[in-house]
Design a protein around this motif. Structure first.
Motif, PDB file in Angstrom:
ATOM      1  N   ASN A 109      -3.140   3.826  -4.973  1.00 22.17           N
ATOM      2  CA  ASN A 109      -3.708   2.602  -4.400  1.00 22.17           C
ATOM      3  C   ASN A 109      -4.971   2.177  -5.136  1.00 22.17           C
ATOM      4  O   ASN A 109      -5.187   0.981  -5.380  1.00 22.17           O
ATOM      5  CB  ASN A 109      -4.013   2.798  -2.912  1.00 22.17           C
ATOM      6  CG  ASN A 109      -2.753   2.822  -2.071  1.00 22.17           C
ATOM      7  OD1 ASN A 109      -1.745   2.219  -2.428  1.00 22.17           O
ATOM      8  ND2 ASN A 109      -2.803   3.540  -0.966  1.00 22.17           N
ATOM      9  N   ASP A 110      -5.807   3.141  -5.501  1.00 24.21           N
ATOM     10  CA  ASP A 110      -7.026   2.822  -6.238  1.00 24.21           C
ATOM     11  C   ASP A 110      -6.702   2.228  -7.607  1.00 24.21           C
ATOM     12  O   ASP A 110      -7.314   1.249  -8.037  1.00 24.21           O
ATOM     13  CB  ASP A 110      -7.897   4.068  -6.409  1.00 24.21           C
ATOM     14  CG  ASP A 110      -8.483   4.552  -5.095  1.00 24.21           C
ATOM     15  OD1 ASP A 110      -8.489   3.767  -4.108  1.00 24.21           O
ATOM     16  OD2 ASP A 110      -8.927   5.725  -5.048  1.00 24.21           O
ATOM     17  N   SER A 155      -3.558   7.755  -2.229  1.00 22.62           N
ATOM     18  CA  SER A 155      -4.769   6.950  -2.395  1.00 22.62           C
ATOM     19  C   SER A 155      -5.123   6.733  -3.874  1.00 22.62           C
ATOM     20  O   SER A 155      -5.687   5.697  -4.225  1.00 22.62           O
ATOM     21  CB  SER A 155      -5.943   7.585  -1.659  1.00 22.62           C
ATOM     22  OG  SER A 155      -6.217   8.859  -2.192  1.00 22.62           O
ATOM     23  N   LYS A 163       0.864  -1.181   0.000  1.00 20.20           N
ATOM     24  CA  LYS A 163       0.000   0.000   0.000  1.00 20.20           C
ATOM     25  C   LYS A 163       0.900   1.230   0.000  1.00 20.20           C
ATOM     26  O   LYS A 163       1.946   1.263   0.639  1.00 20.20           O
ATOM     27  CB  LYS A 163      -0.877   0.035   1.252  1.00 20.20           C
ATOM     28  CG  LYS A 163      -1.917  -1.043   1.293  1.00 20.20           C
ATOM     29  CD  LYS A 163      -3.061  -0.685   0.404  1.00 20.20           C
ATOM     30  CE  LYS A 163      -4.168  -1.717   0.504  1.00 20.20           C
ATOM     31  NZ  LYS A 163      -5.189  -1.513  -0.469  1.00 20.20           N
ATOM     32  N   PHE A 164       0.467   2.250  -0.718  1.00 17.40           N
ATOM     33  CA  PHE A 164       1.230   3.487  -0.818  1.00 17.40           C
ATOM     34  C   PHE A 164       0.493   4.608  -0.103  1.00 17.40           C
ATOM     35  O   PHE A 164      -0.693   4.487   0.215  1.00 17.40           O
ATOM     36  CB  PHE A 164       1.473   3.836  -2.292  1.00 17.40           C
ATOM     37  CG  PHE A 164       2.240   2.777  -3.030  1.00 17.40           C
ATOM     38  CD1 PHE A 164       3.613   2.649  -2.883  1.00 17.40           C
ATOM     39  CD2 PHE A 164       1.585   1.875  -3.859  1.00 17.40           C
ATOM     40  CE1 PHE A 164       4.312   1.664  -3.547  1.00 17.40           C
ATOM     41  CE2 PHE A 164       2.278   0.887  -4.526  1.00 17.40           C
ATOM     42  CZ  PHE A 164       3.652   0.779  -4.370  1.00 17.40           C
ATOM     43  N   ASP A 203       8.980   4.808  -2.622  1.00 20.23           N
ATOM     44  CA  ASP A 203       7.737   4.179  -3.064  1.00 20.23           C
ATOM     45  C   ASP A 203       7.725   3.988  -4.574  1.00 20.23           C
ATOM     46  O   ASP A 203       7.244   2.971  -5.084  1.00 20.23           O
ATOM     47  CB  ASP A 203       6.531   5.010  -2.635  1.00 20.23           C
ATOM     48  CG  ASP A 203       6.193   4.846  -1.159  1.00 20.23           C
ATOM     49  OD1 ASP A 203       6.758   3.936  -0.521  1.00 20.23           O
ATOM     50  OD2 ASP A 203       5.364   5.632  -0.656  1.00 20.23           O
ATOM     51  N   VAL A 259      -3.912   0.719  -8.437  1.00 26.05           N
ATOM     52  CA  VAL A 259      -3.286  -0.585  -8.215  1.00 26.05           C
ATOM     53  C   VAL A 259      -4.368  -1.642  -7.993  1.00 26.05           C
ATOM     54  O   VAL A 259      -4.257  -2.770  -8.489  1.00 26.05           O
ATOM     55  CB  VAL A 259      -2.294  -0.529  -7.024  1.00 26.05           C
ATOM     56  CG1 VAL A 259      -1.921  -1.918  -6.546  1.00 26.05           C
ATOM     57  CG2 VAL A 259      -1.046   0.240  -7.419  1.00 26.05           C
ATOM     58  N   THR A 260      -5.425  -1.282  -7.299  1.00 27.13           N
ATOM     59  CA  THR A 260      -6.538  -2.207  -7.088  1.00 27.13           C
ATOM     60  C   THR A 260      -7.177  -2.589  -8.419  1.00 27.13           C
ATOM     61  O   THR A 260      -7.499  -3.761  -8.652  1.00 27.13           O
ATOM     62  CB  THR A 260      -7.594  -1.579  -6.151  1.00 27.13           C
ATOM     63  OG1 THR A 260      -6.964  -1.249  -4.916  1.00 27.13           O
ATOM     64  CG2 THR A 260      -8.744  -2.528  -5.893  1.00 27.13           C
TER      65      THR A 260
END
Length: 152
Positions: free
Chosen positions: A76-77, A73, A69-70, A126, A79-80
């Motif tokens: 992260n979204d 956000s 997780k970074f 990151d 990446v999901t």
């Protein structure tokens, strides 16, 4: 004399029990072995690979599970979304769904490009971690695609 004989038998037993063969997943392995190649018509009918035994698919699954997780956000979204597309890609290959596979590849490319745009908002550390994951994913997908296209 008995100790030398027993030690020799023990060493032979240990050496033979530790020997193992690693499965060769190279698409070129059939070319270099003495085995006959499968008939071209058979290979055209079956454009799937065995996902459960494929090293690259296993690594993709492991990368999906271990993706960090970074702090951003939006990254992260995205990446999901990428992880979801990767799972669908593996399912499509496993079921032999070529149109579904092609669609998920397009989804992955779109998500990959969005992540590349968002990388500038990450810290240097990151960004490096994300880059390592993306490179490994891209490499494994390329190997899988090459093995599928090699069967056509």
């Amino acid at each position: 004399m008995k100790k030398i004989f027993f030690t020799g038998i023990l060493l032979i037993t240990i050496a033979s029990s530790c020997a193992s063969e690693k499965p060769n997943v190279s698409p070129l392995s059939n070319i270099f072995s003495g085995d006959k190649k499968a008939d071209d018509s058979d290979s055209k009918k079956n454009a799937t690979i065995n996902i459960t035994e494929n090293v690259n698919a296993s690594e993709i699954t492991n990368l999906i599970a271990s993706f960090p997780k970074f702090k951003n956000s939006a990254v992260n979204d995205e990446v999901t979304v990428l992880k979801y597309s990767l799972q669908n890609y593996l399912y499509a290959i496993d079921s032999g769904n070529i149109p579904g596979k092609d669609k998920t590849i397009k989804d992955m490319e779109k998500s990959y490009k969005n992540i590349q745009k968002l990388r500038k908002y990450l810290t240097k550390d990151d960004d490096e971690v994300l880059n390592r994951y993306l490179v490994r994913l891209k490499t494994n997908i390329t190997v899988i695609e090459d093995s599928i296209n090699g069967k056509k």
